[in-house]
Design a protein around this motif. Sequence first.
Motif, PDB file in Angstrom:
ATOM      1  N   VAL A   1       0.847  -1.199   0.000  1.00 26.84           N
ATOM      2  CA  VAL A   1       0.000   0.000   0.000  1.00 26.84           C
ATOM      3  C   VAL A   1       0.884   1.251   0.000  1.00 26.84           C
ATOM      4  O   VAL A   1       0.622   2.221  -0.716  1.00 26.84           O
ATOM      5  N   GLN A   2       1.933   1.234   0.812  1.00 25.07           N
ATOM      6  CA  GLN A   2       2.841   2.378   0.885  1.00 25.07           C
ATOM      7  C   GLN A   2       3.515   2.623  -0.457  1.00 25.07           C
ATOM      8  O   GLN A   2       3.635   3.768  -0.910  1.00 25.07           O
ATOM      9  N   TRP A   3       3.940   1.568  -1.123  1.00 23.61           N
ATOM     10  CA  TRP A   3       4.584   1.729  -2.427  1.00 23.61           C
ATOM     11  C   TRP A   3       3.624   2.311  -3.456  1.00 23.61           C
ATOM     12  O   TRP A   3       4.002   3.181  -4.250  1.00 23.61           O
ATOM     13  N   VAL A   4       2.401   1.823  -3.451  1.00 20.25           N
ATOM     14  CA  VAL A   4       1.403   2.332  -4.397  1.00 20.25           C
ATOM     15  C   VAL A   4       1.147   3.817  -4.159  1.00 20.25           C
ATOM     16  O   VAL A   4       1.094   4.625  -5.091  1.00 20.25           O
ATOM     17  N   SER A   5       0.994   4.188  -2.891  1.00 19.76           N
ATOM     18  CA  SER A   5       0.711   5.592  -2.560  1.00 19.76           C
ATOM     19  C   SER A   5       1.909   6.478  -2.904  1.00 19.76           C
ATOM     20  O   SER A   5       1.741   7.597  -3.412  1.00 19.76           O
ATOM     21  N   GLN A   6       3.125   5.996  -2.651  1.00 19.51           N
ATOM     22  CA  GLN A   6       4.317   6.764  -2.982  1.00 19.51           C
ATOM     23  C   GLN A   6       4.461   6.914  -4.495  1.00 19.51           C
ATOM     24  O   GLN A   6       4.899   7.959  -4.992  1.00 19.51           O
ATOM     25  N   PHE A   7       4.086   5.886  -5.231  1.00 19.72           N
ATOM     26  CA  PHE A   7       4.140   5.942  -6.687  1.00 19.72           C
ATOM     27  C   PHE A   7       3.245   7.067  -7.189  1.00 19.72           C
ATOM     28  O   PHE A   7       3.642   7.878  -8.024  1.00 19.72           O
ATOM     29  N   ALA A   8       2.023   7.117  -6.658  1.00 20.91           N
ATOM     30  CA  ALA A   8       1.087   8.164  -7.074  1.00 20.91           C
ATOM     31  C   ALA A   8       1.568   9.548  -6.640  1.00 20.91           C
ATOM     32  O   ALA A   8       1.493  10.519  -7.402  1.00 20.91           O
ATOM     33  N   LEU A   9       2.088   9.638  -5.413  1.00 24.81           N
ATOM     34  CA  LEU A   9       2.500  10.933  -4.870  1.00 24.81           C
ATOM     35  C   LEU A   9       3.691  11.511  -5.636  1.00 24.81           C
ATOM     36  O   LEU A   9       3.646  12.647  -6.109  1.00 24.81           O
ATOM     37  N   PHE A  10       4.766  10.730  -5.744  1.00 26.26           N
ATOM     38  CA  PHE A  10       5.974  11.253  -6.386  1.00 26.26           C
ATOM     39  C   PHE A  10       5.776  11.420  -7.891  1.00 26.26           C
ATOM     40  O   PHE A  10       6.363  12.316  -8.498  1.00 26.26           O
TER      41      PHE A  10
ATOM     42  N   VAL B   1      -7.877   8.792  -5.308  1.00 26.97           N
ATOM     43  CA  VAL B   1      -8.592   8.378  -6.520  1.00 26.97           C
ATOM     44  C   VAL B   1      -9.347   9.559  -7.124  1.00 26.97           C
ATOM     45  O   VAL B   1      -9.300   9.802  -8.341  1.00 26.97           O
ATOM     46  N   ILE B   2     -10.061  10.302  -6.274  1.00 34.91           N
ATOM     47  CA  ILE B   2     -10.803  11.474  -6.760  1.00 34.91           C
ATOM     48  C   ILE B   2      -9.841  12.489  -7.377  1.00 34.91           C
ATOM     49  O   ILE B   2     -10.120  13.072  -8.432  1.00 34.91           O
ATOM     50  N   ALA B   3      -8.691  12.693  -6.729  1.00 36.10           N
ATOM     51  CA  ALA B   3      -7.686  13.627  -7.256  1.00 36.10           C
ATOM     52  C   ALA B   3      -7.204  13.184  -8.633  1.00 36.10           C
ATOM     53  O   ALA B   3      -7.072  13.999  -9.561  1.00 36.10           O
TER      54      ALA B   3
ATOM     55  N   PHE C   1      -4.736   9.428 -15.890  1.00 37.67           N
ATOM     56  CA  PHE C   1      -5.778   8.397 -15.952  1.00 37.67           C
ATOM     57  C   PHE C   1      -5.212   7.062 -15.475  1.00 37.67           C
ATOM     58  O   PHE C   1      -5.894   6.295 -14.779  1.00 37.67           O
ATOM     59  N   ILE C   2      -3.968   6.772 -15.835  1.00 36.47           N
ATOM     60  CA  ILE C   2      -3.306   5.540 -15.382  1.00 36.47           C
ATOM     61  C   ILE C   2      -3.192   5.540 -13.854  1.00 36.47           C
ATOM     62  O   ILE C   2      -3.341   4.505 -13.197  1.00 36.47           O
ATOM     63  N   LEU C   3      -2.955   6.730 -13.287  1.00 30.88           N
ATOM     64  CA  LEU C   3      -2.813   6.821 -11.831  1.00 30.88           C
ATOM     65  C   LEU C   3      -4.109   6.460 -11.103  1.00 30.88           C
ATOM     66  O   LEU C   3      -4.068   6.071  -9.931  1.00 30.88           O
ATOM     67  N   ILE C   4      -5.246   6.608 -11.759  1.00 32.57           N
ATOM     68  CA  ILE C   4      -6.518   6.221 -11.136  1.00 32.57           C
ATOM     69  C   ILE C   4      -6.471   4.744 -10.752  1.00 32.57           C
ATOM     70  O   ILE C   4      -6.815   4.360  -9.636  1.00 32.57           O
ATOM     71  N   PHE C   5      -6.030   3.907 -11.679  1.00 29.42           N
ATOM     72  CA  PHE C   5      -5.998   2.462 -11.440  1.00 29.42           C
ATOM     73  C   PHE C   5      -4.955   2.097 -10.386  1.00 29.42           C
ATOM     74  O   PHE C   5      -5.150   1.161  -9.603  1.00 29.42           O
ATOM     75  N   ILE C   6      -3.854   2.844 -10.360  1.00 32.06           N
ATOM     76  CA  ILE C   6      -2.834   2.610  -9.334  1.00 32.06           C
ATOM     77  C   ILE C   6      -3.400   2.920  -7.953  1.00 32.06           C
ATOM     78  O   ILE C   6      -3.210   2.162  -6.993  1.00 32.06           O
ATOM     79  N   ALA C   7      -4.131   4.036  -7.833  1.00 33.74           N
ATOM     80  CA  ALA C   7      -4.728   4.410  -6.552  1.00 33.74           C
ATOM     81  C   ALA C   7      -5.819   3.425  -6.138  1.00 33.74           C
ATOM     82  O   ALA C   7      -5.940   3.079  -4.954  1.00 33.74           O
TER      83      ALA C   7
END
Length: 490
Positions: A280-289, A349-351, A454-460
């Motif tokens: 979960v942390q890796w996924v969130s960091q991927f989206a954030l950075f 996800v909303i972001a 849009f790709i980040l939606i699926f990651i989140a």
Amino acid sequence: MSSQSAGRSPASSASIGAILAPLVAIIVGLFMVILDGTAVNVAIPKLQADFGSSLSLVQWTVTGYALAQAAVIPLAGWLSDRFGAKRIFLISVALFTIGSVLCALANSAEMLILFRVLQGLGGGVVMPISMAFVYRIAPPDKVGAVMGMMGIPILLAPALGPVLAGWLVDYVSWNWIFLINLPIGVIAVFLGIRTLPNIERQSVAALDLLGIILAPLAFAALSYGVTEGASSWTSTKTLVGIIVGAAALILFIIVELTRKSPLLELRVFRSSNFTRGILVQWVSQFALFGTFFLVPLFLQQAHGYSAFKTGLIMLPQAIASGVFMPIGGKLSDRFGARPLVLSGMVFVVIAAILLSNISANDGYVMVMLPLVLLGAGMGLFMMPLNTHLIQSAPQNLVGRVTSLTNAAQQVVSSLAIATLTTISGNKMKDLLIEAKKQAPGVEEWTSAFSYTFFILIFIAVAGGILGLLLTKPKVDPNAEKSAEIHMMVG
């Protein structure tokens, strides 16, 4: 540091006033390093223009810095125990400062990348050693207050980085993003020499040299291979990068699982709850950075905003994160990490949905809203997730968790930048072919970045699903006490 070296110093009974001078020295050095972590992102378009280089090359000024930090973070405890925390802190700050000056003097993208790596090698150990140092010198009954003072640069620097860098890029020169570190670094070293106490060295195990070689090789090669994929996934450079990176990663995992004192303690993955949490942390960091890197590019390339205005638009994200972080910390004690991770991921996800639907004609407010949501979501579950990881680790390995998670975060951030830059670049090529253009216009820039968001939606969404699988760990008082000591060096 080891549990032995993380114990209190004899001077720990002093008042906060007595440790104010060394605390200032630590905060000055820490602030400088954290500030540079977010400052360069808004300068990427200017660096591309000045060096006449592609985005896939210039993005290595950020990726190389992150990978260099990842390489040295696990060494922080070993180095400070072996050579003394004061000496390593001063050398690290000095190395970062020298690297900054060299970055300012770089006359090509390749030189800047090399000197950014030097910066990262110096800056990577400043954070963990600073935290451990402060824990050592703080009075036992004032640890919370002192660590709260440490939170000022940790929260303030990422917020000010893009704004200050944007102003310097627009009104002075990008070189000053790095030159400004010279007086700050000199002050930090001077104060450190005068005020930091000498802490007794400790006996240490043999250094995992093979791990030190294999880990940076694996992650740098994988990042390089993914970046080259923007040109062609079947090119020799792409295939060599991915094959070498994968082979080095497999060897690294084998080596670390067979060593008594590994560079990174991978045995913590035997805890399924820990594994789910760190995913979960890796996924969130991927989206954030990924967002930290992409949004400044989008604002400057598609909307034509100045670097300074871009920094100001990025500011609410950092503020929202700082506001929601203590809220998430308080709520986690009562509800655990899972509800906060799920709530935060909903925000993310909303972001991502809002960012993926931005058009070229939308104003900056339409960008700031999803950035605020992203910052609030990350702030809400960042600390609860860190606590969850500490509590989920096997008791005998809890002291090694933060070195692993912090190093992994740097690797994930570098892979996020490489991956999303590649996705955006490939989409841009397709759009140019479709429009029969040689150079992208506003519509192409907007479409390429919208597709990437849009790709980040699926990651989140994947992060949210993983968050559903988290279970509240059973807290062992002894493990918590060990975690309190060891989390200082992560």
